[in-house]
Design a protein around this motif. Structure first.
Motif, PDB file in Angstrom:
ATOM      1  N   VAL A 100      32.407  -3.813 -27.744  1.00  0.00           N
ATOM      2  CA  VAL A 100      33.546  -4.133 -28.595  1.00  0.00           C
ATOM      3  C   VAL A 100      34.682  -3.122 -28.447  1.00  0.00           C
ATOM      4  O   VAL A 100      35.854  -3.502 -28.330  1.00  0.00           O
ATOM      5  CB  VAL A 100      33.097  -4.221 -30.073  1.00  0.00           C
ATOM      6  N   THR A 101      34.380  -1.864 -28.426  1.00  0.00           N
ATOM      7  CA  THR A 101      35.444  -0.854 -28.409  1.00  0.00           C
ATOM      8  C   THR A 101      36.296  -0.939 -27.153  1.00  0.00           C
ATOM      9  O   THR A 101      37.539  -0.957 -27.215  1.00  0.00           O
ATOM     10  CB  THR A 101      34.832   0.559 -28.512  1.00  0.00           C
ATOM     11  N   ALA A 102      35.655  -1.018 -25.988  1.00  0.00           N
ATOM     12  CA  ALA A 102      36.393  -1.077 -24.727  1.00  0.00           C
ATOM     13  C   ALA A 102      37.207  -2.364 -24.635  1.00  0.00           C
ATOM     14  O   ALA A 102      38.362  -2.351 -24.183  1.00  0.00           O
ATOM     15  CB  ALA A 102      35.430  -0.974 -23.553  1.00  0.00           C
ATOM     16  N   LEU A 103      36.629  -3.452 -25.087  1.00  0.00           N
ATOM     17  CA  LEU A 103      37.327  -4.726 -24.993  1.00  0.00           C
ATOM     18  C   LEU A 103      38.500  -4.807 -25.957  1.00  0.00           C
ATOM     19  O   LEU A 103      39.518  -5.441 -25.665  1.00  0.00           O
ATOM     20  CB  LEU A 103      36.347  -5.875 -25.253  1.00  0.00           C
ATOM     21  N   THR A 104      38.365  -4.174 -27.092  1.00  0.00           N
ATOM     22  CA  THR A 104      39.480  -4.123 -28.029  1.00  0.00           C
ATOM     23  C   THR A 104      40.660  -3.400 -27.403  1.00  0.00           C
ATOM     24  O   THR A 104      41.822  -3.811 -27.538  1.00  0.00           O
ATOM     25  CB  THR A 104      39.057  -3.422 -29.329  1.00  0.00           C
ATOM     26  N   ALA A 105      40.355  -2.321 -26.684  1.00  0.00           N
ATOM     27  CA  ALA A 105      41.415  -1.568 -26.010  1.00  0.00           C
ATOM     28  C   ALA A 105      42.066  -2.395 -24.909  1.00  0.00           C
ATOM     29  O   ALA A 105      43.302  -2.408 -24.757  1.00  0.00           O
ATOM     30  CB  ALA A 105      40.845  -0.269 -25.435  1.00  0.00           C
ATOM     31  N   LEU A 106      41.240  -3.123 -24.130  1.00  0.00           N
ATOM     32  CA  LEU A 106      41.803  -3.974 -23.083  1.00  0.00           C
ATOM     33  C   LEU A 106      42.677  -5.068 -23.687  1.00  0.00           C
ATOM     34  O   LEU A 106      43.760  -5.377 -23.178  1.00  0.00           O
ATOM     35  CB  LEU A 106      40.672  -4.606 -22.267  1.00  0.00           C
ATOM     36  N   LEU A 118      46.885  -6.012 -23.247  1.00  0.00           N
ATOM     37  CA  LEU A 118      47.493  -7.304 -22.962  1.00  0.00           C
ATOM     38  C   LEU A 118      48.449  -7.724 -24.073  1.00  0.00           C
ATOM     39  O   LEU A 118      49.606  -8.067 -23.815  1.00  0.00           O
ATOM     40  CB  LEU A 118      46.407  -8.373 -22.784  1.00  0.00           C
ATOM     41  N   SER A 119      47.976  -7.687 -25.320  1.00  0.00           N
ATOM     42  CA  SER A 119      48.776  -8.211 -26.433  1.00  0.00           C
ATOM     43  C   SER A 119      50.027  -7.384 -26.689  1.00  0.00           C
ATOM     44  O   SER A 119      51.059  -7.921 -27.099  1.00  0.00           O
ATOM     45  CB  SER A 119      47.919  -8.282 -27.706  1.00  0.00           C
ATOM     46  N   GLU A 120      49.968  -6.061 -26.440  1.00  0.00           N
ATOM     47  CA  GLU A 120      51.117  -5.195 -26.686  1.00  0.00           C
ATOM     48  C   GLU A 120      51.889  -4.850 -25.418  1.00  0.00           C
ATOM     49  O   GLU A 120      52.859  -4.096 -25.461  1.00  0.00           O
ATOM     50  CB  GLU A 120      50.655  -3.920 -27.397  1.00  0.00           C
TER      51      GLU A 120
END
Length: 328
Positions: free
Chosen positions: A147-153, A157-159
């Motif tokens: 979860v942590t790494a994917l949240t950062a990825l 993208l989103s920002e």
């Protein structure tokens, strides 16, 4: 009486029991058939009336979590032309014993007939109460991701954090990262590794996708797609996965499209199964249409399908129909 007399044929959410000769018995119980995480049984009893029963086999492992089921059941007879007796739709019924669903007939059934059972939803009854959820919305692979790494990825993208490539969709543009795209797709890797225009111009043109579908495709690549977006855009994702060789996404779409085949989507899915070489989906669509007889429920749509579909695929459908007719 052959062993086939007790066999129930199944596909993802559909079960059919073919009865050749009911007159020879007053009681018949089917072999168990698996839908969801339960083994189910169908029972025929003939006294003054005919009774059909449906129930799950509950063991010591699952007796505290019986299913809550929604389904449509009907009897289809070929005697005097194809006719169907349909039970009113059953919705969210708790099934704990062989007496929880009984369908009584006053109309005698003669000749060959089929008990057609379509599961619309399956939920688990929790002994502790709480909100119920469909078993067919569980198991999505996102829960297994880090979860942590994917949240950062996803945030990258989103920002638009340090994006270095622009993707032009049919109705908009979005920034992305070469390294992420190349790591997830050998097609993107090739674009950025050779002297192609995408390498020099830092632009990828994907004119056959809307910006909304393109964004969902990228959220999958970045590992933070939502289940709702995945379901809604499955066909767009399938096309993109095939085009850019993202095989895990193609496999995920393939498996998901198997789960909810019905009369409103089976012809479209059959065409896509043929186009994108999805043998399991193609087999299940053929089985649903022909062996389970759903082709008779969508005759008008099928006539339109014949006029526009690939002729080789149409030929395969007719060959399957002829094969089933010979055996019935």
């Amino acid at each position: 009486m052959t062993e086939n007399a007790y066999r129930v044929d199944t596909t993802s959410r559909l079960a059919q029991w073919r009865i050749d000769n009911l007159a020879a018995c007053t009681y018949r119980k089917s072999d168990p058939f698996k839908i969801g995480q339960w083994n189910w049984r169908l029972v025929l009893e003939k006294n003054r009336n005919l009774f059909i029963k449906l129930y799950p086999e509950l063991s010591s492992l699952n007796k505290d979590s019986p299913p809550i089921v929604s389904f449509i059941i009907k009897v289809v007879s070929s005697f005097g032309g194809r006719k169907a007796l349909v039970h009113p739709e059953v919705t969210d019924k708790l099934m704990k014993s062989s007496e929880d669903f009984i369908w009584a007939f006053e109309v005698p059934l003669t000749g060959r007939f089929i008990i057609d059972l379509e599961f619309l939803d399956l939920k688990i009854a929790s002994p502790n109460g709480g909100e119920l959820s469909s078993i067919w919305t569980e198991g999505f692979t996102q829960k297994d991701l880090r979860v942590t790494a994917l949240t950062a990825l996803g945030k990258m993208l989103s920002e638009g954090i340090h994006t270095d490539i622009i993707i032009n969709a049919s109705d908009g543009s979005i920034g992305a990262h070469r390294a992420v795209l190349a790591a997830r797709s050998p097609v993107f890797m090739s674009m950025f590794s050779h002297d192609l225009k995408e390498k020099e111009m830092s632009v990828i043109n994907i004119s056959d996708m809307s910006i909304e579908a393109c964004h969902v495709f990228l959220t999958y690549i970045y590992g933070n797609i939502t289940h709702q977006d995945f379901l809604y855009h499955r066909l767009d994702l399938l096309r993109a996965a095939d085009k850019y060789d993202v095989m895990d996404l193609k496999d995920a779409c393939h498996e998901s499209l198997l789960e909810d085949i019905d009369t409103s989507n089976v012809l479209e899915r059959l065409q896509n199964a043929s186009l994108y070489h999805l043998p399991k989906l193609k087999f299940c669509c053929m089985q649903y249409l022909v062996r389970f007889g759903k082709i008779y429920d969508i005759v008008e749509d099928f006539n339109t399908f014949i006029q526009s579909a690939d002729m080789e695929l149409v030929g395969e459908v007719f060959n399957e129909v002829l094969s089933v007719w010979k055996g019935f």
